[in-house]
Design a protein around this motif. Structure first.
Motif, PDB file in Angstrom:
ATOM      1  N   ILE A  46       0.819  -1.215   0.000  1.00  0.00           N
ATOM      2  CA  ILE A  46       0.000   0.000   0.000  1.00  0.00           C
ATOM      3  C   ILE A  46       0.850   1.261   0.000  1.00  0.00           C
ATOM      4  CG2 ILE A  46      -0.193   0.221   2.510  1.00  0.00           C
ATOM      5  CD1 ILE A  46      -2.961   0.859  -0.098  1.00  0.00           C
ATOM      6  N   ILE A  47       2.084   1.151   0.472  1.00  0.00           N
ATOM      7  CA  ILE A  47       2.946   2.334   0.555  1.00  0.00           C
ATOM      8  C   ILE A  47       3.302   2.851  -0.836  1.00  0.00           C
ATOM      9  CG2 ILE A  47       5.199   1.173   0.538  1.00  0.00           C
ATOM     10  CD1 ILE A  47       4.080   4.094   2.800  1.00  0.00           C
ATOM     11  N   SER A  48       3.215   1.990  -1.848  1.00  0.00           N
ATOM     12  CA  SER A  48       3.577   2.397  -3.208  1.00  0.00           C
ATOM     13  C   SER A  48       2.770   3.603  -3.663  1.00  0.00           C
ATOM     14  CB  SER A  48       3.359   1.220  -4.170  1.00  0.00           C
ATOM     15  OG  SER A  48       3.608   1.600  -5.503  1.00  0.00           O
ATOM     16  N   GLY A  49       1.429   3.519  -3.580  1.00  0.00           N
ATOM     17  CA  GLY A  49       0.593   4.648  -3.978  1.00  0.00           C
ATOM     18  C   GLY A  49       0.460   5.685  -2.881  1.00  0.00           C
ATOM     19  N   ALA A  50       0.409   5.228  -1.619  1.00  0.00           N
ATOM     20  CA  ALA A  50       0.210   6.160  -0.503  1.00  0.00           C
ATOM     21  C   ALA A  50       1.371   7.134  -0.360  1.00  0.00           C
ATOM     22  CB  ALA A  50       0.026   5.374   0.797  1.00  0.00           C
ATOM     23  N   THR A 169      -2.545  -2.070  -4.759  1.00  0.00           N
ATOM     24  CA  THR A 169      -2.303  -1.212  -5.924  1.00  0.00           C
ATOM     25  C   THR A 169      -3.605  -0.614  -6.458  1.00  0.00           C
ATOM     26  OG1 THR A 169      -2.376  -3.161  -7.387  1.00  0.00           O
ATOM     27  CG2 THR A 169      -0.218  -2.468  -6.594  1.00  0.00           C
ATOM     28  N   ILE A 170      -4.696  -1.386  -6.392  1.00  0.00           N
ATOM     29  CA  ILE A 170      -5.993  -0.851  -6.842  1.00  0.00           C
ATOM     30  C   ILE A 170      -6.453   0.276  -5.924  1.00  0.00           C
ATOM     31  CG2 ILE A 170      -8.437  -1.398  -7.135  1.00  0.00           C
ATOM     32  CD1 ILE A 170      -7.585  -4.209  -8.020  1.00  0.00           C
ATOM     33  N   VAL A 171      -6.325   0.060  -4.615  1.00  0.00           N
ATOM     34  CA  VAL A 171      -6.696   1.107  -3.658  1.00  0.00           C
ATOM     35  C   VAL A 171      -5.815   2.338  -3.859  1.00  0.00           C
ATOM     36  CG1 VAL A 171      -6.735   1.727  -1.207  1.00  0.00           C
ATOM     37  CG2 VAL A 171      -7.615  -0.486  -1.946  1.00  0.00           C
ATOM     38  N   GLY A 172      -4.519   2.115  -4.075  1.00  0.00           N
ATOM     39  CA  GLY A 172      -3.604   3.238  -4.289  1.00  0.00           C
ATOM     40  C   GLY A 172      -3.915   4.016  -5.547  1.00  0.00           C
ATOM     41  N   ALA A 173      -4.402   3.316  -6.570  1.00  0.00           N
ATOM     42  CA  ALA A 173      -4.725   3.990  -7.834  1.00  0.00           C
ATOM     43  C   ALA A 173      -6.009   4.803  -7.732  1.00  0.00           C
ATOM     44  CB  ALA A 173      -4.856   2.961  -8.958  1.00  0.00           C
ATOM     45  N   THR A 174      -6.821   4.518  -6.722  1.00  0.00           N
ATOM     46  CA  THR A 174      -8.042   5.307  -6.500  1.00  0.00           C
ATOM     47  C   THR A 174      -7.658   6.553  -5.721  1.00  0.00           C
ATOM     48  OG1 THR A 174      -9.250   3.215  -6.356  1.00  0.00           O
ATOM     49  CG2 THR A 174     -10.409   5.200  -5.642  1.00  0.00           C
ATOM     50  N   GLU A 175      -7.285   7.580  -6.418  1.00  0.00           N
ATOM     51  CA  GLU A 175      -6.682   8.762  -5.787  1.00  0.00           C
ATOM     52  C   GLU A 175      -7.640   9.493  -4.849  1.00  0.00           C
ATOM     53  OE1 GLU A 175      -4.059  11.064  -8.627  1.00  0.00           O
ATOM     54  OE2 GLU A 175      -5.071   9.735 -10.064  1.00  0.00           O
ATOM     55  N   SER A 176      -8.931   9.194  -4.932  1.00  0.00           N
ATOM     56  CA  SER A 176      -9.893   9.875  -4.067  1.00  0.00           C
ATOM     57  C   SER A 176      -9.856   9.335  -2.635  1.00  0.00           C
ATOM     58  CB  SER A 176     -11.310   9.718  -4.628  1.00  0.00           C
ATOM     59  OG  SER A 176     -11.650   8.343  -4.735  1.00  0.00           O
ATOM     60  N   HIS A 181      -7.024   6.454   5.238  1.00  0.00           N
ATOM     61  CA  HIS A 181      -8.090   5.462   5.142  1.00  0.00           C
ATOM     62  C   HIS A 181      -7.580   4.160   4.528  1.00  0.00           C
ATOM     63  CE1 HIS A 181     -11.120   9.026   5.089  1.00  0.00           C
ATOM     64  NE2 HIS A 181     -10.781   8.676   6.317  1.00  0.00           N
ATOM     65  N   SER A 182      -6.744   4.281   3.503  1.00  0.00           N
ATOM     66  CA  SER A 182      -6.264   3.084   2.818  1.00  0.00           C
ATOM     67  C   SER A 182      -5.359   2.239   3.722  1.00  0.00           C
ATOM     68  CB  SER A 182      -5.522   3.465   1.529  1.00  0.00           C
ATOM     69  OG  SER A 182      -4.383   4.253   1.801  1.00  0.00           O
ATOM     70  N   ILE A 183      -4.518   2.890   4.525  1.00  0.00           N
ATOM     71  CA  ILE A 183      -3.659   2.140   5.446  1.00  0.00           C
ATOM     72  C   ILE A 183      -4.461   1.616   6.623  1.00  0.00           C
ATOM     73  CG2 ILE A 183      -1.735   2.359   7.081  1.00  0.00           C
ATOM     74  CD1 ILE A 183      -0.370   4.217   5.123  1.00  0.00           C
ATOM     75  N   GLY A 184      -5.366   2.441   7.165  1.00  0.00           N
ATOM     76  CA  GLY A 184      -6.167   2.017   8.307  1.00  0.00           C
ATOM     77  C   GLY A 184      -7.144   0.912   7.983  1.00  0.00           C
ATOM     78  N   ALA A 185      -7.537   0.783   6.717  1.00  0.00           N
ATOM     79  CA  ALA A 185      -8.505  -0.249   6.334  1.00  0.00           C
ATOM     80  C   ALA A 185      -8.005  -1.657   6.614  1.00  0.00           C
ATOM     81  CB  ALA A 185      -8.842  -0.112   4.848  1.00  0.00           C
ATOM     82  N   ALA A 186      -6.693  -1.829   6.723  1.00  0.00           N
ATOM     83  CA  ALA A 186      -6.134  -3.155   6.996  1.00  0.00           C
ATOM     84  C   ALA A 186      -6.552  -3.678   8.363  1.00  0.00           C
ATOM     85  CB  ALA A 186      -4.614  -3.115   6.899  1.00  0.00           C
ATOM     86  N   ALA A 187      -7.037  -2.788   9.242  1.00  0.00           N
ATOM     87  CA  ALA A 187      -7.478  -3.233  10.567  1.00  0.00           C
ATOM     88  C   ALA A 187      -8.697  -4.145  10.474  1.00  0.00           C
ATOM     89  CB  ALA A 187      -7.786  -2.021  11.448  1.00  0.00           C
ATOM     90  N   VAL A 188      -9.502  -3.992   9.408  1.00  0.00           N
ATOM     91  CA  VAL A 188     -10.737  -4.792   9.290  1.00  0.00           C
ATOM     92  C   VAL A 188     -10.428  -6.271   9.072  1.00  0.00           C
ATOM     93  CG1 VAL A 188     -12.855  -5.135   7.983  1.00  0.00           C
ATOM     94  CG2 VAL A 188     -12.071  -2.813   8.500  1.00  0.00           C
ATOM     95  N   PRO A 189      -9.650  -6.650   8.029  1.00  0.00           N
ATOM     96  CA  PRO A 189      -9.339  -8.085   7.894  1.00  0.00           C
ATOM     97  C   PRO A 189      -8.531  -8.620   9.072  1.00  0.00           C
ATOM     98  CG  PRO A 189      -8.072  -6.775   6.323  1.00  0.00           C
ATOM     99  CD  PRO A 189      -9.101  -5.878   6.907  1.00  0.00           C
ATOM    100  N   ALA A 190      -7.713  -7.770   9.699  1.00  0.00           N
ATOM    101  CA  ALA A 190      -6.954  -8.223  10.873  1.00  0.00           C
ATOM    102  C   ALA A 190      -7.898  -8.574  12.015  1.00  0.00           C
ATOM    103  CB  ALA A 190      -5.968  -7.141  11.308  1.00  0.00           C
ATOM    104  N   ALA A 191      -8.960  -7.774  12.197  1.00  0.00           N
ATOM    105  CA  ALA A 191      -9.944  -8.063  13.244  1.00  0.00           C
ATOM    106  C   ALA A 191     -10.707  -9.354  12.920  1.00  0.00           C
ATOM    107  CB  ALA A 191     -10.909  -6.889  13.390  1.00  0.00           C
TER     108      ALA A 191
END
Length: 474
Positions: A46-50, A169-176, A181-191
């Motif tokens: 995720i850091i690639s686009g972020a 990469t798909i999330v990173g390409a969604t510039e909006s 949010h994109s980094i924090g979203a990883a908490a959901v599958p982790a939970a």
């Protein structure tokens, strides 16, 4: 990584070939392993686009970009080494529960980080979970899965890494979408992973090693079909535990034994070359490199998505043919394609053909590199650890190999942008092309073809001092 046992009896072998041994509990175990693999791929990718957004928000230069990108890798080195110990002391499940919590905490920490210092520390925490997952999750599923399905279920982890990279990469390409949010979203599958783990049993093999044979029997009865010979598998597991306890060569000290050294050199060498070949350079920094050389941000991010998809497809293709082609042969065939694509890419930049008119050629070089690298050398990074080390030193060997991989990744991530600033994009690509040539030489002289060989046969070759490619020729 997959953990296999000693030569089974004929009865046990018959069990391995029998159908219908995959229960719902084992499927959930494999799902947990897959989620940890997705988190690995997503959190590192995720850091690639972020990074493009983070640069604008914090106003940082190349040094901080490298630190932010690399901090997760330092954590991964620590996690890989620490969780080798934790998984033996706390158990496989107990360690994974801890890692799931760390995944959640790390993702939320990064999402709310107010400055690059705290963001880097948050990614360090995430890295601990990533490195620990590479050490523990495949081992957990391998020790709970029926022998017949073990290989396929363990490989779910490797495929899941590619899925995580594609999603990132798909999330990173969604510039909006904000980088927070994109980094924090990883908490959901982790939970979700944490919730599933709380309902799963401990590894029966670990329970046997702790002297809890009755509990191990109870676990096997829950995760095996009713007609399965649980006592046979429990007996084999107990025998293996005795072998490990009484082996003269075991644990970390065992890696220093002369007869084990060829396996350690091969495992760590392959791990290092998977990173020196340039894969993480492309995954982490391709959008940054492209935008710094005149590409539109949207184009650079779309290229990143294409590279992620190529990575996943190449891994699937490689896994589909690896047993037919052979590990050594496939690797030797694929490395030259990766080296040539980096050489051509470097040539385009050195000769000044890196503008918009050359965009199709630059993108083609990147995709061709990803195809040859992900479908060849990258497959070996995890496979060698599961096949090469003797049983009694396997946990220490795989931990050392994981640490070597992450440490090399860390070095590359910390130095790449500085290297490009110092010598330029073109010469940097040539340097990584040279690393691919070195990888080919290493594989040619040091990597025997272990395809179709039993772990006992491989260990026997090591003990006899016959671990060169010629010693495994059929």
């Amino acid at each position: 990584m997959e953990s296999s046992e000693s030569v089974p009896s004929k009865t046990a072998e018959d069990q391995r070939d029998s159908p219908g041994q995959l229960t719902g509990a084992v499927v959930i175990v494999a799902l947990v392993s897959a989620i940890s693999g997705v988190l690995y791929g997503y959190d590192t990718g995720i850091i690639s686009g972020a990074l493009l957004q983070i640069t604008d928000d914090f106003g940082i230069a190349e040094t901080w970009k490298q630190v932010i990108a690399a901090s997760i890798l330092l954590g991964a080195v620590i996690g890989a080494l620490t969780c080798s110990y934790l998984s033996d002391k706390r158990g496989r499940k107990g360690t994974l529960v801890l890692l799931a919590v760390v995944f959640v905490v790390g993702a939320l920490w990064c999402a709310f980080a107010p400055n690059p210092v705290l963001l880097s520390l948050g990614r360090l925490v995430l890295g601990f979970a990533v490195g620990g997952a590479t050490q523990t999750a495949p081992m957990y599923v391998a020790e709970l899965a029926p022998p017949k399905y073990r290989g396929r279920l363990v490989l779910c982890f490797q495929i899941a890494i590619g899925v995580g990279i594609v999603i990132a990469t798909i999330v990173g390409a969604t510039e909006s979408i904000s980088w927070r949010h994109s980094i924090g979203a990883a908490a959901v599958p982790a939970a979700i992973m944490l919730g599933l783990l709380l309902r799963l049993p401990e590894s029966p093999r670990w329970l046997v090693k702790q002297g809890n044979g009755d509990e191990a029997r109870s676990v096997l009865q829950k995760v095996r079909p009713s007609n399965y010979d649980v006592e046979r598998e429990l007996e084999e597991t107990a025998n293996l535990a005795r072998v490990e306890r009484t082996a003269k060569t075991r644990g970390w000290p065992g890696l220093r034994e002369a007869w084990v050294r060829p396996a350690l050199i091969l495992g760590c060498g392959i791990a290092i070359f998977t990173q020196l070949s340039g894969i993480e350079m492309i995954i982490y920094y391709s959008p940054t490199i492209l935008t710094d050389n005149g590409f539109d941000t949207s184009v650079a991010l779309q290229v990143s998505v294409a590279l992620g998809v190529t990575y996943l497809l190449a891994q699937l293709g490689g896994l589909a043919i690896i047993d037919r082609v052979g590990r050594r042969r496939l690797t030797l065939i694929m490395i030259p394609g990766a080296a040539l694509s980096l050489f051509v890419l470097g040539l385009l930049f050195v000769t000044g053909n890196s503008g918009r008119d050359s965009m199709p050629f630059i993108i083609a070089c990147l995709i061709v590199f990803m195809l040859f690298n992900a479908g060849g050398l990258q497959l070996m990074g995890w496979l060698t650890g599961s096949e090469t080390y003797p049983l009694a030193v396997r946990p220490a060997g795989t931990a050392a190999q994981s640490a070597a991989l992450w440490a090399t990744n860390l070095f590359i991530t910390l130095t790449l942008l500085s290297l490009i600033t110092a010598i330029g994009v073109g010469p940097s690509m040539w340097l990584y092309a040279a690393f691919n040539v070195a990888a080919w030489v290493f594989v040619y002289f040091r990597m025997p073809d272990l395809t179709g060989r039993s772990l006992e046969e491989i260990e026997g070759k090591l003990a006899d001092g016959k671990f060169r490619p010629a010693d495994f020729a059929r």
